[in-house]
Motif scaffolding. Structure first.
Motif, PDB file in Angstrom:
ATOM      1  N   ALA A 131       0.954  -1.246   0.011  1.00 50.00           N
ATOM      2  CA  ALA A 131      -0.111   0.040   0.152  1.00 50.00           C
ATOM      3  C   ALA A 131       0.728   1.192  -0.021  1.00 50.00           C
ATOM      4  CB  ALA A 131      -1.184   0.037   1.130  1.00 50.00           C
ATOM      5  N   LEU A 132       1.914   1.310   0.681  1.00 50.31           N
ATOM      6  CA  LEU A 132       2.667   2.356   0.916  1.00 50.31           C
ATOM      7  C   LEU A 132       3.760   2.638  -0.404  1.00 50.31           C
ATOM      8  CD1 LEU A 132       3.731   2.137   4.634  1.00 50.31           C
ATOM      9  CD2 LEU A 132       1.925   3.521   3.586  1.00 50.31           C
ATOM     10  N   ARG A 133       3.841   1.321  -0.940  1.00 51.68           N
ATOM     11  CA  ARG A 133       4.755   1.548  -2.138  1.00 51.68           C
ATOM     12  C   ARG A 133       4.047   2.106  -3.346  1.00 51.68           C
ATOM     13  NH1 ARG A 133       5.723  -0.647  -7.030  1.00 51.68           N
ATOM     14  NH2 ARG A 133       3.685  -1.710  -6.812  1.00 51.68           N
ATOM     15  N   LEU A 134       2.676   1.767  -3.344  1.00 57.34           N
ATOM     16  CA  LEU A 134       1.818   2.215  -4.308  1.00 57.34           C
ATOM     17  C   LEU A 134       1.394   3.893  -4.024  1.00 57.34           C
ATOM     18  CD1 LEU A 134      -0.974  -0.529  -4.717  1.00 57.34           C
ATOM     19  CD2 LEU A 134       0.862  -0.034  -6.317  1.00 57.34           C
ATOM     20  N   ARG A 135       1.414   4.134  -2.728  1.00 63.74           N
ATOM     21  CA  ARG A 135       1.059   5.505  -2.487  1.00 63.74           C
ATOM     22  C   ARG A 135       2.119   6.054  -1.441  1.00 63.74           C
ATOM     23  NH1 ARG A 135      -4.168   7.027  -3.150  1.00 63.74           N
ATOM     24  NH2 ARG A 135      -3.366   9.128  -2.285  1.00 63.74           N
ATOM     25  N   PRO A 136       3.373   6.321  -1.926  1.00 60.67           N
ATOM     26  CA  PRO A 136       4.459   6.594  -0.845  1.00 60.67           C
ATOM     27  C   PRO A 136       4.115   8.061  -0.192  1.00 60.67           C
ATOM     28  CG  PRO A 136       5.257   6.960  -3.072  1.00 60.67           C
ATOM     29  CD  PRO A 136       3.943   6.197  -3.105  1.00 60.67           C
ATOM     30  N   GLU A 137       3.482   8.745  -0.714  1.00 64.06           N
ATOM     31  CA  GLU A 137       2.781  10.202   0.013  1.00 64.06           C
ATOM     32  C   GLU A 137       2.223   9.868   1.283  1.00 64.06           C
ATOM     33  OE1 GLU A 137      -0.420   9.280  -2.672  1.00 64.06           O
ATOM     34  OE2 GLU A 137       1.661   9.051  -3.001  1.00 64.06           O
ATOM     35  N   LEU A 138       1.539   8.574   1.455  1.00 66.46           N
ATOM     36  CA  LEU A 138       0.739   8.117   2.503  1.00 66.46           C
ATOM     37  C   LEU A 138       1.857   7.737   3.905  1.00 66.46           C
ATOM     38  CD1 LEU A 138      -2.036   6.128   1.241  1.00 66.46           C
ATOM     39  CD2 LEU A 138      -2.278   8.543   1.794  1.00 66.46           C
ATOM     40  N   VAL A 139       3.173   7.834   3.630  1.00 66.80           N
ATOM     41  CA  VAL A 139       3.809   7.635   4.818  1.00 66.80           C
ATOM     42  C   VAL A 139       3.882   8.668   5.637  1.00 66.80           C
ATOM     43  CG1 VAL A 139       6.363   7.542   5.348  1.00 66.80           C
ATOM     44  CG2 VAL A 139       5.472   6.014   3.334  1.00 66.80           C
ATOM     45  N   SER A 140       3.663  10.090   5.136  1.00 66.77           N
ATOM     46  CA  SER A 140       3.274  11.126   5.954  1.00 66.77           C
ATOM     47  C   SER A 140       2.196  11.045   6.997  1.00 66.77           C
ATOM     48  CB  SER A 140       3.306  12.371   5.367  1.00 66.77           C
ATOM     49  OG  SER A 140       2.176  12.349   4.417  1.00 66.77           O
ATOM     50  N   LYS A 141       1.196  10.310   6.611  1.00 67.59           N
ATOM     51  CA  LYS A 141       0.194   9.940   7.537  1.00 67.59           C
ATOM     52  C   LYS A 141       0.099   8.888   8.520  1.00 67.59           C
ATOM     53  CE  LYS A 141      -5.075  10.662   7.209  1.00 67.59           C
ATOM     54  NZ  LYS A 141      -6.160  10.575   6.417  1.00 67.59           N
ATOM     55  N   VAL A 142       1.156   8.235   8.339  1.00 65.85           N
ATOM     56  CA  VAL A 142       1.411   6.940   9.133  1.00 65.85           C
ATOM     57  C   VAL A 142       2.485   7.458  10.323  1.00 65.85           C
ATOM     58  CG1 VAL A 142       2.602   4.626   9.431  1.00 65.85           C
ATOM     59  CG2 VAL A 142       1.105   5.448   7.304  1.00 65.85           C
ATOM     60  N   HIS A 143       2.003   7.547  11.570  1.00 64.94           N
ATOM     61  CA  HIS A 143       2.781   8.062  12.715  1.00 64.94           C
ATOM     62  C   HIS A 143       3.738   6.643  12.930  1.00 64.94           C
ATOM     63  CE1 HIS A 143       3.995  10.230  16.206  1.00 64.94           C
ATOM     64  NE2 HIS A 143       3.842   9.239  16.982  1.00 64.94           N
ATOM     65  N   GLY A 144       3.371   5.614  13.059  1.00 68.19           N
ATOM     66  CA  GLY A 144       3.941   4.472  13.438  1.00 68.19           C
ATOM     67  C   GLY A 144       3.497   3.157  12.924  1.00 68.19           C
ATOM     68  N   TRP A 145       4.257   2.130  12.704  1.00 71.35           N
ATOM     69  CA  TRP A 145       3.852   0.876  12.071  1.00 71.35           C
ATOM     70  C   TRP A 145       4.580  -0.172  12.801  1.00 71.35           C
ATOM     71  CZ3 TRP A 145       5.525  -0.808   6.646  1.00 71.35           C
ATOM     72  CH2 TRP A 145       5.058  -2.214   6.520  1.00 71.35           C
ATOM     73  N   VAL A 146       3.897  -1.201  13.468  1.00 73.04           N
ATOM     74  CA  VAL A 146       4.686  -2.382  13.889  1.00 73.04           C
ATOM     75  C   VAL A 146       4.206  -3.430  13.001  1.00 73.04           C
ATOM     76  CG1 VAL A 146       2.820  -2.635  15.920  1.00 73.04           C
ATOM     77  CG2 VAL A 146       5.045  -3.924  15.745  1.00 73.04           C
ATOM     78  N   SER A 147       4.986  -4.294  12.473  1.00 69.74           N
ATOM     79  CA  SER A 147       4.925  -5.439  11.711  1.00 69.74           C
ATOM     80  C   SER A 147       5.388  -6.519  12.780  1.00 69.74           C
ATOM     81  CB  SER A 147       5.886  -5.504  10.484  1.00 69.74           C
ATOM     82  OG  SER A 147       7.038  -5.668  10.720  1.00 69.74           O
ATOM     83  N   VAL A 148       4.208  -7.363  12.756  1.00 67.81           N
ATOM     84  CA  VAL A 148       4.132  -8.446  13.654  1.00 67.81           C
ATOM     85  C   VAL A 148       4.361  -9.747  12.930  1.00 67.81           C
ATOM     86  CG1 VAL A 148       3.156  -9.662  15.392  1.00 67.81           C
ATOM     87  CG2 VAL A 148       2.805  -7.263  15.237  1.00 67.81           C
ATOM     88  N   GLN A 149       5.420 -10.449  13.091  1.00 63.34           N
ATOM     89  CA  GLN A 149       5.890 -11.818  12.502  1.00 63.34           C
ATOM     90  C   GLN A 149       5.448 -11.723  10.996  1.00 63.34           C
ATOM     91  OE1 GLN A 149       3.153 -13.374  15.194  1.00 63.34           O
ATOM     92  NE2 GLN A 149       4.616 -14.534  16.288  1.00 63.34           N
ATOM     93  N   SER A 150       5.987 -10.546  10.166  1.00 65.11           N
ATOM     94  CA  SER A 150       5.480 -10.713   8.431  1.00 65.11           C
ATOM     95  C   SER A 150       6.821 -11.527   7.748  1.00 65.11           C
ATOM     96  CB  SER A 150       5.476  -9.196   8.365  1.00 65.11           C
ATOM     97  OG  SER A 150       4.296  -8.698   8.824  1.00 65.11           O
TER      98      SER A 150
END
Length: 306
Positions: free
Chosen positions: A129-148
């Motif tokens: 999702a963020l690769r397709l729309r990299p501008e959305l990274v600015s709206k992501v305050h934090g992301w934890v990937s669990v066992q990905s």
């Protein structure tokens, strides 16, 4: 020069496991943390087969007779604390590019910046999702990937490389509403190709310290100590420590020269972070089942990405 770059990047990634275990001892959010959390919307992004653990889903395969609903504990925690959240309704067996569109929509329609808690393949869908729309990274305050399984699953690769198992796996994915491509996307070959692409690496770099990789492993013990026993042992022989589905090497980006902080926890399998065994169904696993607190795991990880 390339080797030096790899070494330097590797060194920049920090092991935040000590911070995690220290915060894990805290029994609740502080008033200040609750106030801060209310500034954001938490997105819970499920992984493969999560719908099978959801009594309300239309999935053909249901395991509710043994397991509780997926993410039940996370939902209870966030509801109790009156924290704004959304369980992202994706068809977990569908290809990442399909699920990515749903995640994009969730981020776009949120009136607040988001905190993302993704499990298993949900992390791959989120990254797409963020690769397709990299501008959305600015709206992501934090992301934890669990066992990905960012770099793929050894078990998925073994299945895909065997003609009979590949056809069986494809049929299973399609029967559950997904597609054969959803299975292929989990192979090491496909994931390595994807993760090495320039646009993916660019997005990961732009996330910087917003992204935290959580990985776990379950060492083998005498007898059946996890429902994922067979898969854990196969993966152990192939690549070392793993959670029964995903190896540490696949879940942690620092293993591939990327500057992403990480947490590693022992004695946690791939199911323990998203569901619980029903006490009246798997009596032989009761001692094992009682060892883990999903709500505290989620609470601790959210504290770390605030």
């Amino acid at each position: 020069m390339g080797l030096l770059f790899l070494v330097l990047n590797f060194a920049w990634a920090s092991d935040l496991s000590p911070v995690y275990f220290s915060k894990f001892k805290e029994s609740s959010f502080s008033a200040a943390e609750i106030k801060e959390l209310k500034k954001f919307k938490v997105l819970l992004v499920p992984g493969v087969l999560a719908e099978s653990f959801d009594s309300q889903s239309g999935n053909q395969i249901k395991v509710g007779f043994i397991f509780e609903d997926a993410f039940h504990e996370q939902k209870v925690l966030l509801t109790k604390e009156k924290i704004d959240f959304s369980f992202v309704a994706i068809d977990t067996e569908s290809p990442v590019e399909v699920n990515a569109l749903t995640i994009i929509s969730e981020i776009e329609k949120s009136q607040k910046p988001v905190l993302i808690y993704s499990h298993s393949k949900g992390g791959l869908d989120t990254l797409e999702a963020l690769r397709l729309r990299p501008e959305l990274v600015s709206k992501v305050h934090g992301w934890v990937s669990v066992q990905s399984p960012f770099w793929g699953s050894e078990v998925a690769s073994l299945m895909y490389d065997n003609d009979f198992l590949r056809q069986t796996g494809k049929s299973l994915f399609e029967w559950m509403g997904g597609s054969a491509k959803g299975m292929e996307a989990l192979t090491i070959k496909e994931r390595s190709r994807y993760m090495d692409s320039a646009d993916v690496r660019s997005v990961i770099k732009s996330l910087d310290k917003k992204l935290l990789n959580y990985a776990s492993y379950k060492p083998n013990a005498f007898g059946v100590d996890t429902p994922l026993e067979i898969f854990r042992n196969i993966t152990q022989d192939l690549t070392g420590n793993n959670d029964g589905v995903v190896s540490l090497k696949s879940a942690m980006m620092k293993e591939h020269g990327l500057n992403v902080n990480y947490v590693v926890e022992k004695n946690v399998d791939h199911l323990m972070t998203m569901t619980k065994y029903r006490p009246d169904k798997l009596d032989f696993l009761q001692k094992y089942r009682a060892k883990y607190d999903q709500q505290r795991n989620t609470m601790t990880l959210l504290k770390m990405i605030l």
